[in-house]
Scaffold this active site. Sequence first.
Site, short mmCIF file in Angstrom:
data_model
loop_
_atom_site.label_atom_id
_atom_site.label_comp_id
_atom_site.label_asym_id
_atom_site.label_seq_id
_atom_site.Cartn_x
_atom_site.Cartn_y
_atom_site.Cartn_z
CG HIS A 58 45.95 69.35 -3.08
ND1 HIS A 58 44.59 69.42 -3.23
CD2 HIS A 58 46.36 68.30 -3.82
CE1 HIS A 58 44.19 68.44 -4.03
NE2 HIS A 58 45.24 67.74 -4.41
CG LEU A 59 48.86 76.20 -3.08
CD1 LEU A 59 48.73 77.54 -3.81
CD2 LEU A 59 50.31 75.96 -2.66
CG ASN A 90 41.18 69.40 -2.14
OD1 ASN A 90 42.02 70.23 -2.48
ND2 ASN A 90 41.50 68.17 -1.77
CG HIS A 177 39.93 62.21 -7.93
ND1 HIS A 177 40.91 62.44 -6.99
CD2 HIS A 177 39.43 60.98 -7.65
CE1 HIS A 177 40.99 61.39 -6.18
NE2 HIS A 177 40.09 60.49 -6.56
CG ASP A 303 47.80 64.76 -6.04
OD1 ASP A 303 47.30 65.71 -5.40
OD2 ASP A 303 47.29 63.64 -6.07
O1 DOR Z 1 46.21 61.64 -2.27
C1 DOR Z 1 45.47 62.59 -2.55
N1 DOR Z 1 45.43 63.68 -1.77
N2 DOR Z 1 44.70 62.51 -3.63
C2 DOR Z 1 43.76 63.44 -3.90
O2 DOR Z 1 43.10 63.32 -4.89
C3 DOR Z 1 43.55 64.56 -2.96
C4 DOR Z 1 44.76 64.85 -2.20
C5 DOR Z 1 44.53 65.76 -1.03
O3 DOR Z 1 43.83 66.77 -1.15
O4 DOR Z 1 45.10 65.50 0.03
#
Ligand code: DOR
Length: 425
Positions: A58-59, A90, A177, A303
């Site tokens: 996640h960037l 996301n 997911h 993740d």
């Molecule tokens: O712990 C998580 N954080 N699980 C996810 O599926 C999304 C991620 C996030 O975007 O922070």
Amino acid sequence: MTAYLITSVSVVGAAPTDLLIRDGVIAEVGPGLTAPDATVVDGTGLVALPGLVDLHTHLREPGREDAETVESGSRAAALGGYTAVCAMANTSPVADTAGVVEQVWRLGREASLVDVQPIGAVTVGLAGERLAELGAMADSAARVRIFSDDGHCVADPKLMRRALEYVKAFDGIIAQHAEEPRLTEGAQMHEGEVSTRLGLIGWPAVAEEAIIARDVLLAEHVGSRLHVCHVSTAGSVEVLRQAKARGVRVTAEVTPHHLLLTDERAETYDPVFKVNPPLRTASDVTALRAALADGVIDVIATDHAPHAVEDKECEWAYARPGMLGLETALSIALDVLGPEWDLIAERMSRTPARIAGLTGHGVDPAPGVPANLTLIDPAARRTIEPAELASRSRNTPYARMTLPGRIVATFLRGEPTVLDGKAVK
Ligand code: DOR
């Protein structure tokens, strides 16, 4: 372009040799190489692996640049030994159009610390109601091949089926997911003995297992490729084992934290341990490690989920789920697997590169191969200080833990992004 001569380095655990990097590729491999014009990197005691590839990062850009940017996340990745990362969709706005995925891809090119491959959303706004513009994202400059609503489950089976059918045309992948939302309403942690004791609403293992079981059947029916994000339970492993034995086109990832930490961490009420899916039990950890070794789980994916201080340093119930991962993943893998270099290369580089179709990545150093590689000092131990991480966020669950291994250098197409353990730019 500078040439680099890496001397006396063990390539994926083999006897020491020299590597000459020239014009972005590995020019020569062998003992006793000389190259007067090359910058020498002493590889004594170091292990060279193909640059690590993360299928799940996640960037946060666009939208939450206070938590991470493409550039800061890319730097964290390079320092963690990565040469390519797949950026989850996301963001805000969500990466559900050609415009947003191209923006992320372009920011990655500008930072040029790792190759940033955007993942596109499956549904518009991650809302789980309408398919996003999958074809337009695939045709865009970002050439998206993996689609995921990660953070949310594609819960509607009809939509999941349509998505699998749609991407089959270009051999795309739906990365799920797996979380049946009706079974996890209000959940705060793994459902089990610890959640009962703490009085927190539990996230039952079956909520993950039920979706994986459904989705492997859908993937089998459609004949399409499914990837399962962050597998966390022993039961999920068994569902995957059976599906793979039947020849279903399914791949799966596990995170470093699910390989190391358990739900007992919630007893601290420190939200740094809040993550989705939640930390599970010791027997789940044992099953995940075994599945990683025997190939039922294909890859370790971080993740990496940076969160701003106000979203993490608050009451457990209000904290966002997620943990940093890029700068510690190799150390956790080394801790969990030991110096099994071939297995580490397979699970953290070759296989994720193959799944994502990232040519030039995940290939062991050999003459003519693009010089995407990382050098590790396995004898080093380092104590994790959150303030010293390159990520903009601080939510590492390994704060002040002493972990094995240190990334000494990372090369992206022959140019160092990390040297002497420090980012080059
Ligand atoms: O712990 C998580 N954080 N699980 C996810 O599926 C999304 C991620 C996030 O975007 O922070």
